[in-house]
Design a protein around this motif. Structure first.
Motif, PDB file in Angstrom:
ATOM      1  N   TYR A  89       0.759  -1.298  -0.059  1.00 14.66           N
ATOM      2  CA  TYR A  89      -0.047  -0.037  -0.106  1.00 14.66           C
ATOM      3  C   TYR A  89       0.831   1.307  -0.036  1.00 14.66           C
ATOM      4  O   TYR A  89       0.286   2.287  -0.563  1.00 14.66           O
ATOM      5  CB  TYR A  89      -1.003   0.128   1.087  1.00 14.66           C
ATOM      6  CG  TYR A  89      -0.093   0.091   2.567  1.00 14.66           C
ATOM      7  CD1 TYR A  89      -0.151   1.526   3.041  1.00 14.66           C
ATOM      8  CD2 TYR A  89       0.178  -0.954   3.254  1.00 14.66           C
ATOM      9  CE1 TYR A  89       0.574   1.610   4.133  1.00 14.66           C
ATOM     10  CE2 TYR A  89       1.018  -0.563   4.608  1.00 14.66           C
ATOM     11  CZ  TYR A  89       0.722   0.789   4.894  1.00 14.66           C
ATOM     12  OH  TYR A  89       1.386   0.665   6.100  1.00 14.66           O
ATOM     13  N   PHE A  90       2.017   1.357   0.628  1.00 14.88           N
ATOM     14  CA  PHE A  90       2.947   2.379   0.607  1.00 14.88           C
ATOM     15  C   PHE A  90       3.394   2.716  -1.134  1.00 14.88           C
ATOM     16  O   PHE A  90       3.387   4.142  -0.943  1.00 14.88           O
ATOM     17  CB  PHE A  90       4.060   2.217   1.529  1.00 14.88           C
ATOM     18  CG  PHE A  90       4.938   1.072   1.188  1.00 14.88           C
ATOM     19  CD1 PHE A  90       6.267   0.965   0.349  1.00 14.88           C
ATOM     20  CD2 PHE A  90       4.601  -0.537   1.718  1.00 14.88           C
ATOM     21  CE1 PHE A  90       6.764  -0.204   0.124  1.00 14.88           C
ATOM     22  CE2 PHE A  90       5.388  -1.454   1.259  1.00 14.88           C
ATOM     23  CZ  PHE A  90       6.418  -1.214   0.515  1.00 14.88           C
ATOM     24  N   ALA A 101       0.569   4.555  -2.380  1.00 16.72           N
ATOM     25  CA  ALA A 101       0.422   5.802  -1.826  1.00 16.72           C
ATOM     26  C   ALA A 101       1.410   6.835  -2.523  1.00 16.72           C
ATOM     27  O   ALA A 101       0.977   7.817  -2.887  1.00 16.72           O
ATOM     28  CB  ALA A 101       0.545   6.010  -0.213  1.00 16.72           C
ATOM     29  N   THR A 103       0.084   7.532  -5.915  1.00 16.69           N
ATOM     30  CA  THR A 103      -1.166   8.518  -5.727  1.00 16.69           C
ATOM     31  C   THR A 103      -0.393   9.776  -5.654  1.00 16.69           C
ATOM     32  O   THR A 103      -0.974  10.970  -6.386  1.00 16.69           O
ATOM     33  CB  THR A 103      -1.807   8.165  -4.498  1.00 16.69           C
ATOM     34  OG1 THR A 103      -2.419   6.537  -4.642  1.00 16.69           O
ATOM     35  CG2 THR A 103      -3.220   9.140  -4.370  1.00 16.69           C
ATOM     36  N   TYR A 151      -6.936   2.712  -5.815  1.00 12.59           N
ATOM     37  CA  TYR A 151      -6.261   2.694  -4.727  1.00 12.59           C
ATOM     38  C   TYR A 151      -6.842   2.353  -3.454  1.00 12.59           C
ATOM     39  O   TYR A 151      -6.486   1.240  -2.867  1.00 12.59           O
ATOM     40  CB  TYR A 151      -5.400   4.177  -4.707  1.00 12.59           C
ATOM     41  CG  TYR A 151      -4.618   4.008  -3.185  1.00 12.59           C
ATOM     42  CD1 TYR A 151      -3.381   3.198  -3.087  1.00 12.59           C
ATOM     43  CD2 TYR A 151      -4.442   4.669  -2.070  1.00 12.59           C
ATOM     44  CE1 TYR A 151      -2.519   3.141  -1.921  1.00 12.59           C
ATOM     45  CE2 TYR A 151      -3.934   4.981  -0.820  1.00 12.59           C
ATOM     46  CZ  TYR A 151      -2.701   3.820  -1.030  1.00 12.59           C
ATOM     47  OH  TYR A 151      -2.104   3.654   0.235  1.00 12.59           O
ATOM     48  N   TYR A 206      -5.901  -1.364  -2.483  1.00  5.35           N
ATOM     49  CA  TYR A 206      -4.765  -1.418  -1.400  1.00  5.35           C
ATOM     50  C   TYR A 206      -5.286  -1.251  -0.189  1.00  5.35           C
ATOM     51  O   TYR A 206      -4.757  -1.539   0.923  1.00  5.35           O
ATOM     52  CB  TYR A 206      -3.808  -0.492  -1.801  1.00  5.35           C
ATOM     53  CG  TYR A 206      -2.966  -0.314  -3.178  1.00  5.35           C
ATOM     54  CD1 TYR A 206      -1.936  -0.754  -2.964  1.00  5.35           C
ATOM     55  CD2 TYR A 206      -3.590  -0.157  -4.135  1.00  5.35           C
ATOM     56  CE1 TYR A 206      -0.923  -1.065  -4.037  1.00  5.35           C
ATOM     57  CE2 TYR A 206      -2.739  -0.189  -5.366  1.00  5.35           C
ATOM     58  CZ  TYR A 206      -1.522  -0.792  -5.261  1.00  5.35           C
ATOM     59  OH  TYR A 206      -0.762  -0.804  -6.414  1.00  5.35           O
ATOM     60  N   LEU A 207      -6.511  -0.634   0.083  1.00  8.53           N
ATOM     61  CA  LEU A 207      -6.971  -0.469   1.420  1.00  8.53           C
ATOM     62  C   LEU A 207      -8.218  -1.276   1.936  1.00  8.53           C
ATOM     63  O   LEU A 207      -8.676  -0.871   2.794  1.00  8.53           O
ATOM     64  CB  LEU A 207      -7.349   0.930   1.635  1.00  8.53           C
ATOM     65  CG  LEU A 207      -6.079   2.046   1.201  1.00  8.53           C
ATOM     66  CD1 LEU A 207      -6.685   3.442   1.366  1.00  8.53           C
ATOM     67  CD2 LEU A 207      -5.008   1.795   2.144  1.00  8.53           C
TER      68      LEU A 207
END
Length: 207
Positions: free
Chosen positions: A61-62, A65, A68, A200, A204-205
Motif C-alpha cells: 500500500y505504501f 500511496a 497517488t 487505490y 490497497y485499502l
C-alpha cells in the motif's frame, strides 16, 4: 490568428462547444469502462469479505500511496499548463514535469509488479502463485486487469502530453486560439488520475 471554423460549424464558439462535448462523451465512456470493474470489486468485497481483506493485506500500500502522490502532483502541473494556454502563454516545462511524474508512476508500478511476482501474488500467465482461495485469486486477477488497464491509459496520456509539449516548444500550437487542445488533454489526464484515486482504496485499502 483565429482558430479556423470548419464545416459544418458556423462560428468558433459552436465548434469549440462541439469539441468539448465530444471529449465529455469520450470521458464518460472511459468512466463506464472502469465502473464495471469497480462493480465487480464491490461484489467480491460483499460476498467474500475475508478473502478480499486477506489478499489486500499482501499488497504494498505504501507504493500505491507514493504513486497517488505522483499523479496528484502531475495533475497540478497539467492544470498550470492549461491555465497558461488559456491566457495565451506556453508552459512546456509544466507539461514536461507532468510527463516525468507519469514515467515515475509507470516505473514504480513496474517495480511493484515485479515484487508481486516474486511474492507469488500476481496472477500473470505462467507465474507461480499462492492463494488460499479462489476468491483471493479472483480479486488479484481483477487488480491486475484494472491496474494494467489504468497504466495503459496513463501511457497514452504521457504520449499525448509529450506531443503537445513538443508543439509548444516549436511554436506550432497557436495560443490561446488552440488552447482547447490542451484543455481536452488536461481533462483526459485528470480523469486517469481520478480513476487511480478510486483504484487505490478499492484494492490497497480493502483491509
Amino acid at each position: 490568428m483565429a482558430d479556423p471554423v470548419r464545416e459544418p460549424f458556423a462560428a468558433p464558439n459552436q465548434q469549440r462547444e462541439a469539441a468539448m462535448m465530444g471529449m465529455y462523451i469520450f470521458l464518460a465512456s472511459e468512466t463506464m469502462l472502469f465502473s464495471g470493474l469497480f462493480l465487480v470489486a464491490l461484489y467480491l468485497r460483499l460476498e467474500y469479505a475475508a478473502d478480499v481483506v486477506a489478499a489486500s493485506r499482501q499488497m504494498h500500500y505504501f507504493l500505491g500511496a507514493a504513486n497517488t502522490a505522483l499523479l496528484l502532483t502531475s495533475s497540478f502541473f497539467v492544470a498550470l499548463a492549461v491555465e497558461a494556454a488559456r491566457e495565451g502563454r506556453a508552459r512546456p516545462a509544466a507539461l514536461m514535469t507532468a510527463i516525468l511524474l507519469g514515467f515515475g508512476f509507470l516505473g514504480l508500478k513496474a517495480v511493484e509488479y515485479r515484487m508481486e511476482v516474486v511474492e507469488g501474488i500476481l496472477p500473470l500467465p505462467g507465474a507461480a502463485t499462492e492463494f488460499s482461495s479462489r476468491a483471493q485469486h479472483a480479486f488479484m486477477n481483477l487488480y491486475l486487469i484494472a491496474t494494467a488497464l489504468h497504466a495503459l491509459h496513463l501511457a497514452i496520456g504521457v504520449g499525448l502530453l509529450a506531443t503537445l509539449a513538443v508543439r509548444l516548444l516549436r511554436g506550432t500550437l497557436p495560443l490561446p486560439e488552440r488552447s482547447i487542445v490542451l484543455m481536452n488533454a488536461g481533462l483526459y489526464w485528470h480523469l486517469v488520475d481520478v480513476i487511480w484515486i478510486f483504484l487505490y482504496p478499492v484494492f490497497y485499502l480493502a483491509r
